[in-house]
Design a protein around this motif. Structure first.
Motif, short mmCIF file in Angstrom:
data_model
loop_
_atom_site.label_atom_id
_atom_site.label_comp_id
_atom_site.label_asym_id
_atom_site.label_seq_id
_atom_site.Cartn_x
_atom_site.Cartn_y
_atom_site.Cartn_z
N ASN A 134 0.96 -1.12 0.00
CA ASN A 134 -0.08 -0.13 -0.07
C ASN A 134 0.92 1.16 -0.14
N TYR A 135 1.78 1.30 -1.06
CA TYR A 135 3.03 2.13 -0.94
C TYR A 135 2.25 3.79 -1.00
N GLN A 136 1.09 3.87 -1.70
CA GLN A 136 0.48 5.14 -2.13
C GLN A 136 -0.19 5.73 -0.66
N ASP A 137 -0.73 4.92 0.15
CA ASP A 137 -1.12 5.02 1.44
C ASP A 137 0.13 5.64 2.55
N VAL A 138 1.23 4.97 2.23
CA VAL A 138 2.21 5.27 3.13
C VAL A 138 2.70 6.79 2.43
N PHE A 139 3.00 6.85 1.35
CA PHE A 139 3.35 8.25 0.78
C PHE A 139 2.49 9.33 1.21
N PHE A 140 1.25 9.45 1.12
CA PHE A 140 0.39 10.49 1.61
C PHE A 140 0.46 10.48 3.08
N SER A 141 0.58 9.45 4.13
CA SER A 141 0.73 9.58 5.46
C SER A 141 2.05 10.20 5.64
N VAL A 142 3.28 10.04 5.27
CA VAL A 142 4.46 10.56 5.43
C VAL A 142 4.58 12.15 4.99
N MET A 143 3.58 12.45 3.95
CA MET A 143 3.55 13.81 3.55
C MET A 143 2.76 15.00 4.29
N HIS A 144 2.08 14.32 5.27
CA HIS A 144 1.18 15.27 6.10
C HIS A 144 2.11 16.31 6.97
N SER A 145 1.58 17.56 7.26
CA SER A 145 2.19 18.45 8.31
C SER A 145 3.63 18.59 8.11
N ILE A 146 3.94 19.07 6.85
CA ILE A 146 5.26 19.64 6.61
C ILE A 146 5.49 20.94 7.02
N ASP A 147 6.78 21.39 7.48
CA ASP A 147 6.90 22.73 8.20
C ASP A 147 7.00 23.91 7.12
N THR A 148 5.84 24.20 6.34
CA THR A 148 6.25 25.35 5.45
C THR A 148 5.82 26.66 5.86
N ILE A 149 6.13 27.85 5.40
CA ILE A 149 5.70 29.00 5.57
C ILE A 149 4.15 29.20 5.69
N ASN A 150 3.34 28.44 4.85
CA ASN A 150 1.99 28.56 4.97
C ASN A 150 1.35 27.97 5.99
N THR A 151 1.96 26.49 6.42
CA THR A 151 1.37 25.90 7.64
C THR A 151 1.52 26.79 8.78
N ASN A 152 2.85 27.29 8.84
CA ASN A 152 3.28 28.11 10.16
C ASN A 152 2.24 29.29 10.22
N LYS A 153 1.94 29.94 8.90
CA LYS A 153 1.10 31.03 8.77
C LYS A 153 -0.38 30.52 9.36
N ARG A 154 -0.76 29.72 8.84
CA ARG A 154 -1.96 29.09 9.35
C ARG A 154 -2.21 28.98 10.81
N LYS A 155 -1.29 28.51 11.28
CA LYS A 155 -1.32 28.12 12.84
C LYS A 155 -1.22 29.67 13.48
N ASP A 156 -0.14 30.51 13.05
CA ASP A 156 -0.11 31.75 13.70
C ASP A 156 -1.54 32.49 13.52
N PHE A 157 -2.03 32.55 12.22
CA PHE A 157 -3.34 33.41 12.22
C PHE A 157 -4.47 32.89 13.01
N ILE A 158 -4.49 31.47 13.00
CA ILE A 158 -5.52 30.95 14.10
C ILE A 158 -5.30 31.47 15.44
N LYS A 159 -4.24 31.26 15.90
CA LYS A 159 -3.85 31.80 17.28
C LYS A 159 -4.02 33.52 17.44
#
Length: 671
Positions: free
Chosen positions: A368-393
């Motif tokens: 199930n390599y595709q499931d594995v791939f999508f799992s490890v690709m979650h929650s990468i620390d990009t500027i947009n994920t950080n901005k999203r967290k900062d905006f909610i705060k």
């Protein structure tokens, strides 16, 4: 500052606070169009921060008692911020309530506010006399049913509400063709003549084809509302493309029209470098163009490149000397250097190689390599994920004593973001953060949850290294856009200062060509009328349905054939069902934050910097099939299902099932 006013007494700079329906009525009134007496209520977001729904409705009741007679039957109507706009009509989404006594006004007002759900603070209200008419109708600048271009008028010998609801079959009149069935007898030729004359005036006022509701009482036409038509865009004339040879592509990420200044100044250098043609302000690139390969290895060290240009752009922003053409041209050359570093073909090849090598390694170890791939690709620390967290705060700190300080820090970090850096004229976050905070108001935001199904303990050393390398690729893919935004911010600020220095009308600078701007700076005379004509042309072309590809004089449009199942590719796994919301302007943050909660969004492209403001959506459908597209990254960051590679004419409200794991979209309702 008054919060409830008679329409006549509202000034131009305030009218936008009352919602779009009120704004369109105000424009009609100012231009001599006959409308009912109207009391307008500001959207509660413009009232005090902690105002309650009950306080708003009580104040409306008090104002109604002051302005209307106790014997008048009234109608309380919605005037939502995004209602009746160029992008969406939202027809039938919100309540209109008839009232027969003062005592019913408060309840009716609450009902209208409630129809906006959590977004009630962005709901303006208008109150008008309910008109007992002889007959009523709806008029369209062009047929909403087919490609006809003549004015269409639907009449009914009853109130307009029955027409809107579809309760009755209307008597249909088409300009230049006459009555479609037979003359019903209750509509005079003078009424038709007056209506068609009014349509032309209204179309000119709104700079768009219009959808108008009206009634006729004792021989007088009263216009109840007017909005831009949103039932389909206008296809460009075939003459515009029939003599064009070769294959020309409207790229998804550059699918908005360019203003004359940005087209001729070309800050990004893309138009100078690439063979292209201009059709109605839209840029089509040759299918034969290939990105340049830069031989040195510097492209691999993006951190150094980013720090270099960040420092230069910040220095340009900090300079206090007056802006001039020389400084503008120098800044453009620097910006082009940053874009060239980013657009290196070696970088794009490297991204693809990293993806393929990781997939190949996972295939060898996991069924199930595709499931594995999508799992490890979650929650990468990009500027947009950080901005999203900062905006909610930041939203969570609204109303606290240190809120202004936290907002200033947020803007210092992210204030230069813009929906698309290459268009330059797009506003930055610093221009509209307060409005976004007010629009979101007290809306409940579902923070995405979800832990990866796999972690480093499940992989050997080689796979861990490939995963880490690919996660860095994703991180750079998102982060580099902010560098381009900062460069765009520098150039936009310079142009605004030059505009002020030359005493040009606000935002008119975008509609001069660059050589004309240089002439103006040298004191030469340049026609402002030509610039105004270009502005009108630019606004009109936003309503055009442009072909995705032009091949030897033939335009190829997005698919509209009737299908029950569309097949694309998985870009984020999962399954959901619900109603489609078609994002009309992916660069408009105000449309993004007003997407109805629980929607499955279809968008031609996704602006990476605006992705932080997608809240409470259930799924995403995009034309781009790349696993590294900004839309794909957004979906995985939000833990929502998404399918790429779908180019289809979805309509708002279509019921669909989104099986992203299999890359399929099932349409259950095409109505």
């Amino acid at each position: 500052m008054q919060r409830i006013n008679v329409l006549d007494e509202i000034c131009e700079k305030e009218i936008a606070l009352y919602g779009n329906k009120a704004k369109n009525l105000w424009l009609m009134k100012k231009n001599g169009i006959n409308i009912p007496a109207t009391l307008a209520v500001k959207c509660p977001a413009a009232w005090k921060m902690d105002v309650t729904k009950e306080e708003v409705c009580q104040e409306i009741e008090n104002a109604v008692k002051k302005h209307f007679s106790i014997s008048e039957e009234l109608i309380v109507r919605s005037s939502f911020q995004k209602e009746d706009s160029q992008e969406t009509s939202m027809a039938g989404v919100f309540e209109s309530v008839r009232v027969k006594s003062y005592e019913q006004v408060m309840s009716a007002s609450c009902q209208v506010l409630d129809s906006a759900g959590n977004d009630w603070r962005n709901m303006g209200i208008i109150v008008q006399p309910y008109i007992d008419c002889d007959f009523s109708g709806i008029m369209f600048s062009a047929s909403p049913y087919d490609s006809g271009k003549d004015i269409v008028i639907e009449f009914a010998d009853t109130s307009c509400s029955h027409l809107v609801k579809g309760d009755i079959t209307p008597d249909l009149y088409v300009d230049n063709r006459g009555w479609i069935r037979e003359n019903p007898g209750y509509v005079s030729e003078s009424v038709i003549r007056d209506l068609t004359d009014a349509e032309r005036r209204l179309r000119e006022l709104l700079n768009a084809n219009v959808d108008v509701e009206f009634c006729v009482s004792e021989g007088t036409i009263i216009f109840l509302q007017c909005r831009p038509m949103t039932t389909g865009k206008i296809k460009i004339p075939l003459d515009s493309v029939k003599n064009i040879e070769g294959i020309w592509i409207l790229q998804e990420e550059l699918s908005l029209p360019f203003t004359p200044l940005i087209r001729t100044l070309d800050p990004s250098g893309l138009l100078t470098e690439r063979p292209h043609i201009i059709i109605e302000n839209y840029v089509y690139f040759s299918s034969e163009f290939r990105l340049k390969s830069i031989d040195d290895e510097q492209w691999k060290d993006w951190d150094s490149i980013s720090q270099h240009y960040m420092g230069i752009f910040q220095d340009l922003l900090d300079r206090k000397e007056k802006a001039d053409i020389e400084m503008l041209e120098s800044s453009v050359q620097i910006y082009r250097g940053a874009v060239e570093s980013y657009m290196n073909v070696n970088w794009f090849i490297y991204r693809k190689t990293c993806y393929q090598e990781l997939i190949d390694a996972l295939k060898e170890k996991f069924e199930n390599y595709q499931d594995v791939f999508f799992s490890v690709m979650h929650s990468i620390d990009t500027i947009n994920t950080n901005k999203r967290k900062d905006f909610i705060k930041l939203l969570q700190n609204k109303g606290t004593s240190d809120f202004d300080e936290k907002k200033a820090l947020f803007l210092k970090k992210y204030g230069a973001e813009t929906s698309h850096p290459f268009y330059i004229m797009c506003k930055s976050l610093a221009d509209y953060l307060d409005q976004i905070i007010d629009i979101i108001g007290e809306r409940e935001i579902n923070e995405e949850a979800g832990e990866p199904l796999y972690n480093s303990r499940d992989f050997d050393e080689n796979i861990c290294a490939l995963i880490e390398r690919y996660r860095k690729v994703v991180q750079r893919t998102e982060d580099d856009d902010y560098l381009l935004c900062l460069g765009s911010y520098v150039i936009r600020n310079l142009l605004q200062k030059i505009e002020s220095k030359l005493n040009l009308q606000k935002d008119s600078i975008w509609f001069y060509e660059f050589h004309e701007l240089k002439d103006l700076a040298e004191g030469k005379k340049v026609s402002s009328e030509v610039a105004e004509l270009r502005r009108k042309s630019f606004e009109s072309c936003k309503n055009y349905d442009m072909p995705l590809v032009i091949e030897n004089g033939v335009g190829v449009y997005a698919g509209s054939e009737s299908k029950s199942t569309l097949e694309g590719v998985t870009v984020s796994q999962g399954y959901t069902s619900g109603k489609v919301y078609v994002l009309k302007n992916p660069g408009d943050i105000f449309e993004i934050v007003n997407i109805p909660s629980g929607s499955i969004v279809y968008s031609n492209w996704i602006s990476p910097v605006l992705s932080a403001y997608f809240f409470n959506i259930k799924g995403l459908i995009i034309p781009e099939s790349s696993i590294l597209s900004h839309g794909a990254i957004l979906a995985r960051e939000m833990h929502i299902p998404a399918v790429g590679g779908i180019n289809y004419r979805f309509e708002d409200g279509m019921e669909i099932q989104l099986n992203a794991t299999e890359g399929k979209v099932c349409i259950s309702d095409k109505a």
